[in-house]
Design a protein around this motif. Structure first.
Motif, PDB file in Angstrom:
ATOM      1  N   LEU A  96      -1.880  -1.739  -8.463  1.00 29.96           N
ATOM      2  CA  LEU A  96      -1.805  -1.844 -10.089  1.00 29.96           C
ATOM      3  C   LEU A  96      -2.802  -0.942 -10.782  1.00 29.96           C
ATOM      4  CD1 LEU A  96      -1.473  -5.900  -9.949  1.00 29.96           C
ATOM      5  CD2 LEU A  96       0.292  -4.011 -10.345  1.00 29.96           C
ATOM      6  N   GLU A 119       6.293   4.472 -17.135  1.00 32.11           N
ATOM      7  CA  GLU A 119       7.509   3.588 -16.352  1.00 32.11           C
ATOM      8  C   GLU A 119       6.876   3.242 -14.930  1.00 32.11           C
ATOM      9  OE1 GLU A 119       7.807   6.984 -17.064  1.00 32.11           O
ATOM     10  OE2 GLU A 119       8.549   6.237 -19.019  1.00 32.11           O
ATOM     11  N   ARG A 120       5.644   3.823 -14.708  1.00 30.73           N
ATOM     12  CA  ARG A 120       5.257   3.285 -13.278  1.00 30.73           C
ATOM     13  C   ARG A 120       4.262   2.136 -13.285  1.00 30.73           C
ATOM     14  NH1 ARG A 120       6.364   6.013  -8.563  1.00 30.73           N
ATOM     15  NH2 ARG A 120       4.494   6.882  -8.335  1.00 30.73           N
ATOM     16  N   ALA A 121       4.213   1.419 -12.085  1.00 26.45           N
ATOM     17  CA  ALA A 121       3.407   0.417 -12.024  1.00 26.45           C
ATOM     18  C   ALA A 121       2.152   0.435 -11.586  1.00 26.45           C
ATOM     19  CB  ALA A 121       4.298  -0.787 -11.310  1.00 26.45           C
ATOM     20  N   MET A 164       1.649   1.344  -8.228  1.00 29.23           N
ATOM     21  CA  MET A 164       1.849   0.725  -6.964  1.00 29.23           C
ATOM     22  C   MET A 164       2.326   1.954  -6.074  1.00 29.23           C
ATOM     23  SD  MET A 164       1.185  -2.406  -7.053  1.00 29.23           S
ATOM     24  CE  MET A 164       1.817  -2.985  -5.532  1.00 29.23           C
TER      25      MET A 164
END
Lengths: 145, 112
Positions: A98, A106-108, A110
């Motif tokens: 995280l 857009e990315r998490a 992860m």
């Protein structure tokens, strides 16, 4: 442990090439007769590594991403993704689940967690201002032997 | 990739088709945000059964949808039977933000 085949693919850091890279990786690996599950895991890990190079390494600038794959006689595949982008200052921090430097995108955060989960080995070398190299290994047949 | 929206009784179904990666997630996110801002929904269901590929961009997309949904007072449900997707969602603790639907039977109780 001997190398039975290897390849190198170089492409521009355009997000359109994320699918090109993972599909190429899957096609190259098919000669080792992987399971569907292994293939999905490899495609996903390659997609994460290449996306990281494009989003974080080059961060909107255009550069070259290199995907290299080596197949070994022991059904091990080694995949590396290299960029000459801005590098990672704190690799351990970057690998935390995280964690992201791009909170509103857009990315998490992860990417590394997914690579670590789906592959058997992950090694990250990076130098600020020079670039990043991710080396991943997967032992095929590991889950059904 | 393709997104199909359908609605019934303030429930919005967002069905995703094709490959969801970082490249595709940018426009997907814009289209979904626009859709959520124009309706009054109590439930939002993401159906991932039409996806042929998804990486962690899918987590980002759904987590963002959860944030937008919370702002309009809607709950988010995610339908998938894909064990790799479920594994990624579990790693990201996405189940703390939304509910996972893993069977078609359960989906059918929420969507006629």
């Amino acid at each position: 442990m001997e190398i039975t085949n290897e390849m190198r693919l170089m492409f521009l850091s355009k997000s359109e090439n994320e699918s090109f890279a993972r599909v190429t990786a899957a096609a190259f690996i098919s000669q080792l007769d992987p399971t569907v599950s292994e293939l999905v895991e490899i495609k996903t890990a390659v997609s994460e590594a290449v996306s990281n190079a494009i989003i974080h390494g080059y961060d909107g600038t255009v550069g070259i991403v290199t995907l290299e794959m080596r197949l070994f006689d022991t059904k091990i595949v080694e995949i590396s993704v290299t960029d000459s982008g801005k590098g990672i200052a704190d690799i351990e921090k970057a690998k935390e689940p995280l964690f992201t430097t791009k909170e509103n995108e857009e990315r998490a955060g992860m990417g590394f967690t997914v690579m670590e989960t789906f592959m058997d080995q992950l090694n990250v070398e990076s130098e600020v201002g020079k670039g990043t190299r991710i080396v991943m290994k997967k032992y095929l047949d590991a889950e059904h032997t | 990739m393709e997104i199909r929206f359908s609605e019934q009784e303030r429930v919005l179904m967002i069905a995703l088709f094709g490959e969801l990666d970082h490249h595709n997630s940018i426009t997907a996110r814009e289209r979904i945000d626009l859709k959520l801002s124009t309706g009054s929904y109590k439930k939002i269901i993401y159906s991932l059964s039409g996806l042929s590929f998804m990486d962690s961009s899918g987590i980002g997309l759904i987590a963002n949808g959860c944030k937008t949904a919370a702002a309009i007072g809607a709950v988010v449900l995610v339908y998938t039977q894909n064990e790799k997707y479920l594994k990624m969602f579990q790693l990201a603790k996405l189940n703390e933000l939304c509910r996972m639907i893993e069977t078609e039977k359960e989906l059918n109780t929420l969507w006629k």
